[in-house]
Design a protein around this motif. Structure first.
Motif, PDB file in Angstrom:
ATOM      1  N   MET A  80       0.856  -1.175   0.000  1.00 30.84           N
ATOM      2  CA  MET A  80       0.000   0.000   0.000  1.00 30.84           C
ATOM      3  C   MET A  80       0.901   1.236   0.000  1.00 30.84           C
ATOM      4  O   MET A  80       1.852   1.313   0.745  1.00 30.84           O
ATOM      5  N   ASP A  81       0.498   2.187  -0.814  1.00 35.21           N
ATOM      6  CA  ASP A  81       1.355   3.367  -0.943  1.00 35.21           C
ATOM      7  C   ASP A  81       0.848   4.519  -0.087  1.00 35.21           C
ATOM      8  O   ASP A  81      -0.194   4.442   0.551  1.00 35.21           O
ATOM      9  N   ALA A  82       1.595   5.621  -0.108  1.00 34.21           N
ATOM     10  CA  ALA A  82       1.281   6.781   0.731  1.00 34.21           C
ATOM     11  C   ALA A  82      -0.004   7.470   0.298  1.00 34.21           C
ATOM     12  O   ALA A  82      -0.704   8.073   1.108  1.00 34.21           O
ATOM     13  N   GLY A  83      -0.380   7.400  -1.009  1.00 34.97           N
ATOM     14  CA  GLY A  83      -1.603   8.019  -1.499  1.00 34.97           C
ATOM     15  C   GLY A  83      -2.852   7.402  -0.870  1.00 34.97           C
ATOM     16  O   GLY A  83      -3.829   8.085  -0.552  1.00 34.97           O
ATOM     17  N   PHE A  84      -2.806   6.079  -0.682  1.00 35.38           N
ATOM     18  CA  PHE A  84      -3.936   5.393  -0.061  1.00 35.38           C
ATOM     19  C   PHE A  84      -4.116   5.847   1.384  1.00 35.38           C
ATOM     20  O   PHE A  84      -5.217   6.145   1.825  1.00 35.38           O
ATOM     21  N   TRP A  85      -3.005   5.897   2.149  1.00 37.67           N
ATOM     22  CA  TRP A  85      -3.089   6.276   3.552  1.00 37.67           C
ATOM     23  C   TRP A  85      -3.505   7.737   3.703  1.00 37.67           C
ATOM     24  O   TRP A  85      -4.259   8.083   4.613  1.00 37.67           O
ATOM     25  N   GLY A  86      -3.051   8.586   2.799  1.00 37.54           N
ATOM     26  CA  GLY A  86      -3.452  10.002   2.855  1.00 37.54           C
ATOM     27  C   GLY A  86      -4.948  10.164   2.598  1.00 37.54           C
ATOM     28  O   GLY A  86      -5.639  10.935   3.278  1.00 37.54           O
ATOM     29  N   ALA A  87      -5.462   9.394   1.631  1.00 35.10           N
ATOM     30  CA  ALA A  87      -6.897   9.449   1.336  1.00 35.10           C
ATOM     31  C   ALA A  87      -7.703   8.899   2.507  1.00 35.10           C
ATOM     32  O   ALA A  87      -8.782   9.425   2.836  1.00 35.10           O
ATOM     33  N   LEU A  88      -7.204   7.842   3.135  1.00 41.87           N
ATOM     34  CA  LEU A  88      -7.896   7.257   4.282  1.00 41.87           C
ATOM     35  C   LEU A  88      -7.954   8.234   5.449  1.00 41.87           C
ATOM     36  O   LEU A  88      -8.993   8.380   6.106  1.00 41.87           O
ATOM     37  N   VAL A  89      -6.873   8.951   5.697  1.00 42.71           N
ATOM     38  CA  VAL A  89      -6.841   9.932   6.784  1.00 42.71           C
ATOM     39  C   VAL A  89      -7.821  11.075   6.481  1.00 42.71           C
ATOM     40  O   VAL A  89      -8.575  11.527   7.356  1.00 42.71           O
ATOM     41  N   ARG A  90      -7.840  11.540   5.226  1.00 46.50           N
ATOM     42  CA  ARG A  90      -8.790  12.603   4.850  1.00 46.50           C
ATOM     43  C   ARG A  90     -10.236  12.134   5.017  1.00 46.50           C
ATOM     44  O   ARG A  90     -11.100  12.888   5.464  1.00 46.50           O
ATOM     45  N   LEU A  91     -10.496  10.887   4.661  1.00 46.53           N
ATOM     46  CA  LEU A  91     -11.850  10.339   4.814  1.00 46.53           C
ATOM     47  C   LEU A  91     -12.240  10.252   6.282  1.00 46.53           C
ATOM     48  O   LEU A  91     -13.363  10.616   6.657  1.00 46.53           O
ATOM     49  N   VAL A  92     -11.336   9.806   7.122  1.00 45.61           N
ATOM     50  CA  VAL A  92     -11.621   9.667   8.550  1.00 45.61           C
ATOM     51  C   VAL A  92     -11.873  11.034   9.178  1.00 45.61           C
ATOM     52  O   VAL A  92     -12.676  11.163  10.100  1.00 45.61           O
ATOM     53  N   ILE A  93     -11.227  12.076   8.672  1.00 47.19           N
ATOM     54  CA  ILE A  93     -11.432  13.425   9.216  1.00 47.19           C
ATOM     55  C   ILE A  93     -12.673  14.084   8.605  1.00 47.19           C
ATOM     56  O   ILE A  93     -13.484  14.683   9.300  1.00 47.19           O
ATOM     57  N   ALA A  94     -12.843  13.965   7.277  1.00 47.74           N
ATOM     58  CA  ALA A  94     -13.919  14.677   6.578  1.00 47.74           C
ATOM     59  C   ALA A  94     -15.300  14.083   6.852  1.00 47.74           C
ATOM     60  O   ALA A  94     -16.286  14.821   6.958  1.00 47.74           O
ATOM     61  N   LEU A  95     -15.393  12.768   6.961  1.00 46.88           N
ATOM     62  CA  LEU A  95     -16.708  12.142   7.162  1.00 46.88           C
ATOM     63  C   LEU A  95     -17.367  12.561   8.473  1.00 46.88           C
ATOM     64  O   LEU A  95     -18.530  12.984   8.469  1.00 46.88           O
ATOM     65  N   PRO A  96     -16.692  12.526   9.618  1.00 45.76           N
ATOM     66  CA  PRO A  96     -17.342  13.001  10.846  1.00 45.76           C
ATOM     67  C   PRO A  96     -17.687  14.490  10.804  1.00 45.76           C
ATOM     68  O   PRO A  96     -18.728  14.896  11.326  1.00 45.76           O
ATOM     69  N   LEU A  97     -16.810  15.299  10.185  1.00 43.82           N
ATOM     70  CA  LEU A  97     -17.127  16.729  10.077  1.00 43.82           C
ATOM     71  C   LEU A  97     -18.371  16.954   9.224  1.00 43.82           C
ATOM     72  O   LEU A  97     -19.215  17.787   9.552  1.00 43.82           O
ATOM     73  N   THR A  98     -18.500  16.214   8.137  1.00 40.77           N
ATOM     74  CA  THR A  98     -19.676  16.334   7.272  1.00 40.77           C
ATOM     75  C   THR A  98     -20.935  15.895   8.013  1.00 40.77           C
ATOM     76  O   THR A  98     -21.977  16.561   7.941  1.00 40.77           O
ATOM     77  N   LEU A  99     -20.862  14.781   8.721  1.00 38.88           N
ATOM     78  CA  LEU A  99     -22.019  14.310   9.487  1.00 38.88           C
ATOM     79  C   LEU A  99     -22.402  15.301  10.588  1.00 38.88           C
ATOM     80  O   LEU A  99     -23.589  15.516  10.847  1.00 38.88           O
TER      81      LEU A  99
END
Length: 131
Positions: A1-20
């Motif tokens: 797994m590369d760094a792009g995947f982990w960066g997207a996962l971190v953004r998703l974990v942060i953005a999803l709760p903020l959106t909700l």
């Protein structure tokens, strides 16, 4: 797994709760204020509307105990007449036949058209301010 995947996962974990959280705040506090009058008794009521053309209408509105005849077209609203009591209804054949509109309604429509023209002539052209 590369760094792009982990960066997207971190953004998703942060953005999803903020959106909700944002959706919750809007639904909990924003919408009830906007639609607060839905459950209450209304003081204003649209009695009747009459189309005059594709973008022109006459509306009879009751506010409190008074009635207001409003003409509106392209964002312009003009008060045509006020009534203390509800005007008498027109006969069923008043809007039919070769004669068109009945005399009283025809005078109101003519008066509304004149007020529309006067209101449009008083409007300043867009961007026509002092520079």
């Amino acid at each position: 797994m590369d760094a792009g995947f982990w960066g997207a996962l971190v953004r998703l974990v942060i953005a999803l709760p903020l959106t909700l959280l944002l959706v919750y705040v809007v639904l909990r506090y924003g919408l009830p204020r906007r639609f607060a009058a839905v459950g209450r008794q209304r003081r204003m009521r649209l009695v009747e509307q009459l189309p005059l053309g594709p973008k022109a209408w006459l509306s009879l509105v009751r506010v409190g105990g008074r009635y207001y005849l409003l003409a509106h077209q392209d964002g312009a609203v003009v008060l045509v007449e006020t009534f203390d009591d509800l005007p008498d209804p027109l006969p069923a054949d008043a809007l039919q036949g070769a004669g068109g509109l009945e005399g009283g309604l025809e005078r109101l429509v003519t008066r509304a058209a004149a007020r529309f023209k006067a209101a449009r002539s008083r409007r300043r052209p867009p961007g026509g301010g002092a520079g």
